[in-house]
Enzyme design. Structure first.
Site, PDB file in Angstrom:
ATOM      1  N   ASP A   1       0.820  -1.215   0.000  1.00  0.00           N
ATOM      2  CA  ASP A   1       0.000   0.000   0.000  1.00  0.00           C
ATOM      3  C   ASP A   1       0.852   1.262   0.000  1.00  0.00           C
ATOM      4  OD1 ASP A   1       0.681  -0.911   2.644  1.00  0.00           O
ATOM      5  OD2 ASP A   1      -0.533   0.747   3.414  1.00  0.00           O
TER       6      ASP A   1
ATOM      7  N   ILE B   1     -13.792 -63.564 -33.642  1.00  0.00           N
ATOM      8  CA  ILE B   1     -14.350 -64.663 -32.848  1.00  0.00           C
ATOM      9  C   ILE B   1     -15.489 -65.317 -33.631  1.00  0.00           C
ATOM     10  CG2 ILE B   1     -15.452 -65.310 -30.665  1.00  0.00           C
ATOM     11  CD1 ILE B   1     -14.164 -62.858 -29.405  1.00  0.00           C
TER      12      ILE B   1
ATOM     13  N   ASN C   1     -23.534 -63.578 -27.625  1.00  0.00           N
ATOM     14  CA  ASN C   1     -24.213 -62.356 -27.181  1.00  0.00           C
ATOM     15  C   ASN C   1     -25.722 -62.552 -27.080  1.00  0.00           C
ATOM     16  OD1 ASN C   1     -22.610 -60.295 -26.408  1.00  0.00           O
ATOM     17  ND2 ASN C   1     -22.528 -59.265 -28.384  1.00  0.00           N
TER      18      ASN C   1
ATOM     19  N   GLU D   1     -16.158 -57.882 -32.374  1.00  0.00           N
ATOM     20  CA  GLU D   1     -15.390 -59.055 -31.955  1.00  0.00           C
ATOM     21  C   GLU D   1     -14.147 -59.225 -32.811  1.00  0.00           C
ATOM     22  OE1 GLU D   1     -18.426 -59.052 -33.365  1.00  0.00           O
ATOM     23  OE2 GLU D   1     -18.774 -60.851 -34.573  1.00  0.00           O
TER      24      GLU D   1
END
Lengths: 454, 454
Positions: free
Chosen positions: B10, B331, B338, B373
């Site tokens: 200040d 696969i 599934n 897959e």
């Protein structure tokens, strides 16, 4: 900051002497008596700098340097060549081999330590980013980074000097490989230099109409210009401590007058190369972050980003005792668009809806595509009234302006549900209410906005 | 390296004096005459360090510090408090407010500049990472980072001293908030310290059985220990230049003897906090990179990573004149799994196949899940014979061992096609041949390996 330094020399006595000097300054030292050994060490260990004797049997320092700089695992390590000869041809050969600097025997303390400190500091600064980004970069950006690192020409150089004549002298040399801008006198508005794409700043350390050291400091203190390489031009003998100060303040390299054309070009190429390498690391990291958070089709944030953002936004709303609303929008009969005109047209509509969404939101709102034709908007500091206004605006920007579909202009609408945060909401309950509201909007005939109060 | 420093006082005369001293050392200086103005500047601009007067009307330095450290936009900026009083209570208040250090008026050059250089260097080091990671982190990691930054207790501290008695003295204090290990005498095997998770290293700067400065240097020179915060213990008056040297070598903070319990705890907390903050940035960046490149279900690389990796691998194979093979596995009858047992079971099979794939490859092979897959493996340096062997091994590890599906052990098989790089292959043609081979394997009855030669 300290660093690990590899000293390479075929003379054991030289090795011991240099080791003692470096250890006195608290550097960690590794020794190698041949180029082959040095390369082996650099591949295996973390080395911050290589001090490399030029005159060695079998493989000389230039060749070692060339091999280090050609190896992706080592090329980021700064190399300083040490030689008994200080003629210009050797200097250029060294720089062409990729050396970062040249020291002449007998090597004095000031140039030795100021060079080491400056080069290792720069390396350590970029190490963090390099280790993060390099793997990803090599795969995600393919060989782009490698290609980029090969070329140090075609850069954009800003020359800051005292007189137009000096500017023209330097510019004439640099122009043969780069685009050159010359600035005479004080750089009042540094931002301008930062905004124009610059790859290298060449500053005359002997300038008197401005303080060149202050300029180095200014460049390094501003975030925008901090990564810019600085090459200072100095005078042999007269400027030694000023060179050391410039390096301390963050200058990357210096060249002594009278300026040799080939040396200036070689040093500029080295800096431009490094700049491009750093930039490609940054870009790659930035891309990676975007890949993880942005929906590729629309450029909006993706579902993953949305989920984390919602959690954070709810927490912030609670802390600040502010409102929060969540909007879910779904394109009406989107399947008909996809089936009727094909995926490419469907994708175009998704992109268009995303763009309109983005344009109709406040700066603090976040729009995400969270799946097929479903969008969400997180609206901080929005109570149900403010959210309703945003939702209605969004519905209108879609409905009011037809979309170009298969050569025609066809009207598309969205249904919108939204909810507003209540005391015991979780991410899940807030989302669920917005979802139920969306369902309700669909059930009521689509192309409308529904609020689901608690 | 230079930096941008905000001086807050200040008293205009104090501001001018400090500005002149800092500018003489080539720092960039910004001035503020009140705490409110200082906070405003820190939010708006890049500031590298705040020099903050404690005694100010309206808002005192402690409060300014507290607010800066509570604001995510400013909390990374180091704050040094400057006060006329040097009693312990004020010191602790400052540290608790989050100050990084304390300087007492009249502020002398050595402590001032060594502190500024050390703190700004550390900040600039982490800036790059912070700016990259912070946005992502705040959203992706939610409020974890904020929470982490709040607490500086519960850390793991390694104390390195000269005598067991001194170790016990320090340990007794630190144990109240951390886990403490004491090491007496030279640290022969630094790696051990690095491997055990350590958050803070406290080193006795007055030790005589080893060189504490050398230890600082060693810690900073090794990549593994480089990010570890170091707190040195020194003696007032006697150690001033050694403290400056320690800070220069990379120590993060120091404390003067006689050690005040609360001061030691406060300084340790500050360092542990910073360490955790940095670590959370690193983790977040790492996670982001993984999110962009890893398939969440199986942990294999994703399609995006595969595509860039294949491009890079082909380029490398050409440069090194080496072989490269590409394998695609699918696969068999995965839809039946599934549909018959549900997605959760299907996902389990995908994960299991991914794990078996990973285990049956060489270290240099890269396995990716590129869709439903379908898996691919990029095999550098593998001719058709080597690739056939790998492909057959892969087919077997899947076929030979049944999978746990719906409480039973059920046999699953894969079909595999592969191709080997030829002269004018692109990514697309190499992939296409592997795909055609896979199609052939399916057509020939599945559970088999087919090569598609050029």
């Amino acid at each position: 900051m300290t660093a690990k330094i590899l000293v390479v020399d075929d003379q054991p006595i030289n090795l011991r002497l240099m080791q003692a000097r470096l250890r006195d300054e608290y550097f960690e030292v590794i020794l190698a008596t041949s180029g082959a050994e040095a390369i082996e060490i650099c591949r295996r260990e973390t080395v911050d700098l290589v001090l490399l004797d030029v005159m060695m049997p079998e493989m000389d320092g230039y060749e070692v340097c060339r091999r280090l700089k050609a190896d992706p695992a080592c090329r980021h390590i700064p190399v300083v060549l040490i030689t008994a000869l200080d003629d210009m041809r050797n200097r250029i050969t060294g720089l062409e081999a990729g050396a970062d600097d040249f020291l002449t025997k007998p090597v004095r303390d000031l140039p030795l330590f100021s060079r080491i400190r400056s080069l290792t500091r720069l390396k350590i600064l970029s190490d963090e980013m390099r280790t993060r980004a390099e793997t990803t970069m090599r795969v995600l950006a393919g060989n782009e980074a490698d290609a980029v690192a090969e070329s140090g020409t075609g850069g954009s150089v800003l020359v800051v000097v005292d007189s137009p004549a000096e500017g023209e002298r330097l510019s004439r040399i640099l122009r043969s490989e780069h685009t050159v801008r010359v600035h005479v006198g004080p750089v009042a508005d540094l931002e301008a230099a930062a905004i124009e794409p610059t790859d290298l700043l060449a500053i005359d350390l002997q300038a008197e109409s401005f303080d060149p050291l202050r300029l180095c400091s200014l460049v390094r203190s501003n975030e925008a210009t901090r990564p810019l390489p600085i090459l200072v031009l100095a005078s042999d003998g007269r400027d030694e401590t000023r060179i050391a100060k410039a390096l301390e303040l963050g200058a990357n390299d210096y060249i002594l007058r009278p300026v040799d054309r080939n040396e200036l070009l070689a040093r500029a190429r080295t800096q431009v190369k490094r700049r491009r390498y750093d930039e490609s690391l940054r870009r790659s990291l930035q891309q990676t972050i975007e890949l993880a958070t942005v929906d590729a089709l629309t450029g909006l944030s993706n579902r993953r980003f949305f989920e984390s953002h919602l959690t954070a936004s709810i927490a912030r709303a609670r802390t600040d005792a502010k409102d929060l609303s969540l909007l879910i929008a779904d394109i009406d009969h989107f399947k008909q668009i996809n089936d009727g005109w094909g995926h490419a047209v469907g994708d175009g509509v998704l992109r268009d809806v995303a763009a309109r969404t983005r344009d109709s939101l406040r700066a603090c709102d976040l729009a995400c595509r969270i799946g097929g034709e479903e969008f969400v908007v997180v609206m901080p500091d929005a109570d149900s009234e403010a959210a309703a206004a945003i939702a209605e605006r969004l519905r209108r920007v879609v409905a009011d302006q037809p979309f170009p579909i298969g050569g025609e202009m066809i009207s598309v609408t969205i249904s919108v549900g939204f909810s507003t945060l209540i005391a015991d909401d979780t991410d899940a309950t807030l989302t669920k209410r917005a979802d139920q509201a969306l369902y309700e909007a669909k059930r009521l005939g689509r192309n409308r906005v529904v609020l689901r109060a608690a």
